[in-house]
Design a protein around this motif. Structure first.
Motif, PDB file in Angstrom:
ATOM      1  N   TYR A  64      26.614  52.057  76.443  1.00  0.00           N
ATOM      2  CA  TYR A  64      26.334  52.005  77.893  1.00  0.00           C
ATOM      3  C   TYR A  64      26.059  53.394  78.454  1.00  0.00           C
ATOM      4  O   TYR A  64      26.176  53.614  79.654  1.00  0.00           O
ATOM      5  N   GLY A  65      25.780  54.375  77.604  1.00  0.00           N
ATOM      6  CA  GLY A  65      25.611  55.750  78.062  1.00  0.00           C
ATOM      7  C   GLY A  65      26.940  56.405  78.391  1.00  0.00           C
ATOM      8  O   GLY A  65      26.982  57.498  78.950  1.00  0.00           O
ATOM      9  N   GLU A  66      28.041  55.772  78.018  1.00  0.00           N
ATOM     10  CA  GLU A  66      29.396  56.249  78.315  1.00  0.00           C
ATOM     11  C   GLU A  66      30.222  56.336  77.041  1.00  0.00           C
ATOM     12  O   GLU A  66      30.000  55.587  76.090  1.00  0.00           O
ATOM     13  N   VAL A  67      31.192  57.213  77.043  1.00  0.00           N
ATOM     14  CA  VAL A  67      32.121  57.314  75.924  1.00  0.00           C
ATOM     15  C   VAL A  67      33.050  56.100  75.967  1.00  0.00           C
ATOM     16  O   VAL A  67      33.700  55.855  76.981  1.00  0.00           O
ATOM     17  N   ILE A  68      33.081  55.335  74.888  1.00  0.00           N
ATOM     18  CA  ILE A  68      33.965  54.169  74.821  1.00  0.00           C
ATOM     19  C   ILE A  68      35.139  54.401  73.876  1.00  0.00           C
ATOM     20  O   ILE A  68      36.023  53.558  73.771  1.00  0.00           O
ATOM     21  N   GLY A  69      35.152  55.539  73.197  1.00  0.00           N
ATOM     22  CA  GLY A  69      36.243  55.853  72.282  1.00  0.00           C
ATOM     23  C   GLY A  69      35.884  57.041  71.421  1.00  0.00           C
ATOM     24  O   GLY A  69      34.856  57.690  71.617  1.00  0.00           O
ATOM     25  N   ARG A  70      36.768  57.310  70.465  1.00  0.00           N
ATOM     26  CA  ARG A  70      36.578  58.432  69.551  1.00  0.00           C
ATOM     27  C   ARG A  70      36.751  57.927  68.126  1.00  0.00           C
ATOM     28  O   ARG A  70      37.643  57.122  67.842  1.00  0.00           O
ATOM     29  N   ALA A  71      35.905  58.411  67.238  1.00  0.00           N
ATOM     30  CA  ALA A  71      35.982  58.009  65.826  1.00  0.00           C
ATOM     31  C   ALA A  71      37.257  58.552  65.199  1.00  0.00           C
ATOM     32  O   ALA A  71      37.567  59.729  65.331  1.00  0.00           O
ATOM     33  N   ILE A  72      38.004  57.680  64.518  1.00  0.00           N
ATOM     34  CA  ILE A  72      39.222  58.120  63.823  1.00  0.00           C
ATOM     35  C   ILE A  72      38.957  58.335  62.339  1.00  0.00           C
ATOM     36  O   ILE A  72      39.832  58.801  61.609  1.00  0.00           O
ATOM     37  N   THR A  73      37.753  57.982  61.892  1.00  0.00           N
ATOM     38  CA  THR A  73      37.280  58.262  60.535  1.00  0.00           C
ATOM     39  C   THR A  73      35.796  58.593  60.653  1.00  0.00           C
ATOM     40  O   THR A  73      35.178  58.332  61.688  1.00  0.00           O
ATOM     41  N   ASP A  74      35.226  59.151  59.613  1.00  0.00           N
ATOM     42  CA  ASP A  74      33.774  59.292  59.591  1.00  0.00           C
ATOM     43  C   ASP A  74      33.172  57.886  59.577  1.00  0.00           C
ATOM     44  O   ASP A  74      33.651  57.004  58.859  1.00  0.00           O
ATOM     45  N   ILE A  75      32.148  57.674  60.384  1.00  0.00           N
ATOM     46  CA  ILE A  75      31.455  56.385  60.456  1.00  0.00           C
ATOM     47  C   ILE A  75      30.007  56.637  60.050  1.00  0.00           C
ATOM     48  O   ILE A  75      29.333  57.469  60.634  1.00  0.00           O
ATOM     49  N   VAL A  81      31.407  49.197  63.722  1.00  0.00           N
ATOM     50  CA  VAL A  81      32.222  50.051  64.592  1.00  0.00           C
ATOM     51  C   VAL A  81      33.128  49.132  65.402  1.00  0.00           C
ATOM     52  O   VAL A  81      32.666  48.281  66.173  1.00  0.00           O
ATOM     53  N   HIS A  82      34.439  49.294  65.199  1.00  0.00           N
ATOM     54  CA  HIS A  82      35.414  48.414  65.855  1.00  0.00           C
ATOM     55  C   HIS A  82      36.765  49.123  65.844  1.00  0.00           C
ATOM     56  O   HIS A  82      36.842  50.305  65.529  1.00  0.00           O
ATOM     57  N   VAL A  83      37.828  48.407  66.131  1.00  0.00           N
ATOM     58  CA  VAL A  83      39.152  49.013  66.277  1.00  0.00           C
ATOM     59  C   VAL A  83      39.669  49.666  64.997  1.00  0.00           C
ATOM     60  O   VAL A  83      40.593  50.481  65.057  1.00  0.00           O
ATOM     61  N   HIS A  84      39.083  49.355  63.850  1.00  0.00           N
ATOM     62  CA  HIS A  84      39.540  49.955  62.588  1.00  0.00           C
ATOM     63  C   HIS A  84      39.040  51.385  62.412  1.00  0.00           C
ATOM     64  O   HIS A  84      39.570  52.123  61.578  1.00  0.00           O
ATOM     65  N   ASN A  85      38.031  51.800  63.197  1.00  0.00           N
ATOM     66  CA  ASN A  85      37.521  53.162  63.017  1.00  0.00           C
ATOM     67  C   ASN A  85      37.272  53.926  64.328  1.00  0.00           C
ATOM     68  O   ASN A  85      36.716  55.012  64.295  1.00  0.00           O
ATOM     69  N   ILE A  86      37.693  53.352  65.459  1.00  0.00           N
ATOM     70  CA  ILE A  86      37.664  54.102  66.722  1.00  0.00           C
ATOM     71  C   ILE A  86      38.968  53.884  67.472  1.00  0.00           C
ATOM     72  O   ILE A  86      39.678  52.903  67.252  1.00  0.00           O
ATOM     73  N   GLU A  87      39.272  54.846  68.351  1.00  0.00           N
ATOM     74  CA  GLU A  87      40.448  54.710  69.209  1.00  0.00           C
ATOM     75  C   GLU A  87      39.993  54.875  70.654  1.00  0.00           C
ATOM     76  O   GLU A  87      39.062  55.608  70.947  1.00  0.00           O
ATOM     77  N   SER A  88      40.698  54.181  71.535  1.00  0.00           N
ATOM     78  CA  SER A  88      40.406  54.269  72.955  1.00  0.00           C
ATOM     79  C   SER A  88      40.926  55.590  73.505  1.00  0.00           C
ATOM     80  O   SER A  88      41.906  56.151  73.001  1.00  0.00           O
ATOM     81  N   LEU A  89      40.276  56.078  74.536  1.00  0.00           N
ATOM     82  CA  LEU A  89      40.726  57.292  75.203  1.00  0.00           C
ATOM     83  C   LEU A  89      41.292  56.973  76.588  1.00  0.00           C
ATOM     84  O   LEU A  89      41.684  57.883  77.319  1.00  0.00           O
ATOM     85  N   ARG A  90      41.360  55.701  76.936  1.00  0.00           N
ATOM     86  CA  ARG A  90      41.828  55.283  78.264  1.00  0.00           C
ATOM     87  C   ARG A  90      43.104  54.467  78.163  1.00  0.00           C
ATOM     88  O   ARG A  90      43.319  53.760  77.184  1.00  0.00           O
ATOM     89  N   GLY A  91      43.923  54.571  79.176  1.00  0.00           N
ATOM     90  CA  GLY A  91      45.127  53.752  79.270  1.00  0.00           C
ATOM     91  C   GLY A  91      46.110  53.977  78.143  1.00  0.00           C
ATOM     92  O   GLY A  91      46.826  53.068  77.752  1.00  0.00           O
ATOM     93  N   ARG A  92      46.144  55.184  77.615  1.00  0.00           N
ATOM     94  CA  ARG A  92      47.004  55.495  76.480  1.00  0.00           C
ATOM     95  C   ARG A  92      48.351  55.986  76.970  1.00  0.00           C
ATOM     96  O   ARG A  92      48.452  57.064  77.518  1.00  0.00           O
ATOM     97  N   GLY A  93      49.371  55.190  76.793  1.00  0.00           N
ATOM     98  CA  GLY A  93      50.712  55.570  77.183  1.00  0.00           C
ATOM     99  C   GLY A  93      51.323  56.641  76.283  1.00  0.00           C
ATOM    100  O   GLY A  93      52.330  57.241  76.608  1.00  0.00           O
TER     101      GLY A  93
END
Length: 96
Positions: A64-75, A81-93
């Motif tokens: 969407y032209g926006e950052v939706i997460g960060r890669a936690i492994t090389d992709i 691309v899904h929850v197994h290789n990215i992490e969210s940067l929002r709402g992180r307690g």
């Protein structure tokens, strides 16, 4: 050629599958007026994302032209691309 994936914004590094796709399929995505051929490395279910360029661990995943997460492994280009290789940067307690 029928459209099998949707690039929402020209700066995105992932696209969304418009149908179920299989590892080994070769798809063509129009990026900034150029057709980019991508050989899929993973099965991709309808509605899921795959990388249209290599994304290094720690780099932003853009949709969407926006950052939706960060890669936690090389992709790799063509990889699911899904929850197994990215992490969210929002709402992180766990972040202060």
């Amino acid at each position: 050629m029928r459209k099998v994936a949707l690039l929402i914004n020209q700066v995105d590094n992932v696209v969304t599958a418009l149908t179920d796709l299989s590892a080994g399929d070769e798809v063509s995505i129009n990026v900034s007026g150029k057709d980019v051929k991508i050989k899929l490395l993973s099965n991709i279910r309808f509605g899921h994302k795959f990388a249209i360029a290599d994304i290094k661990k720690g780099e932003n995943v853009i949709k969407y032209g926006e950052v939706i997460g960060r890669a936690i492994t090389d992709i790799k280009k063509g990889e699911h691309v899904h929850v197994h290789n990215i992490e969210s940067l929002r709402g992180r307690g766990d972040w202060q």
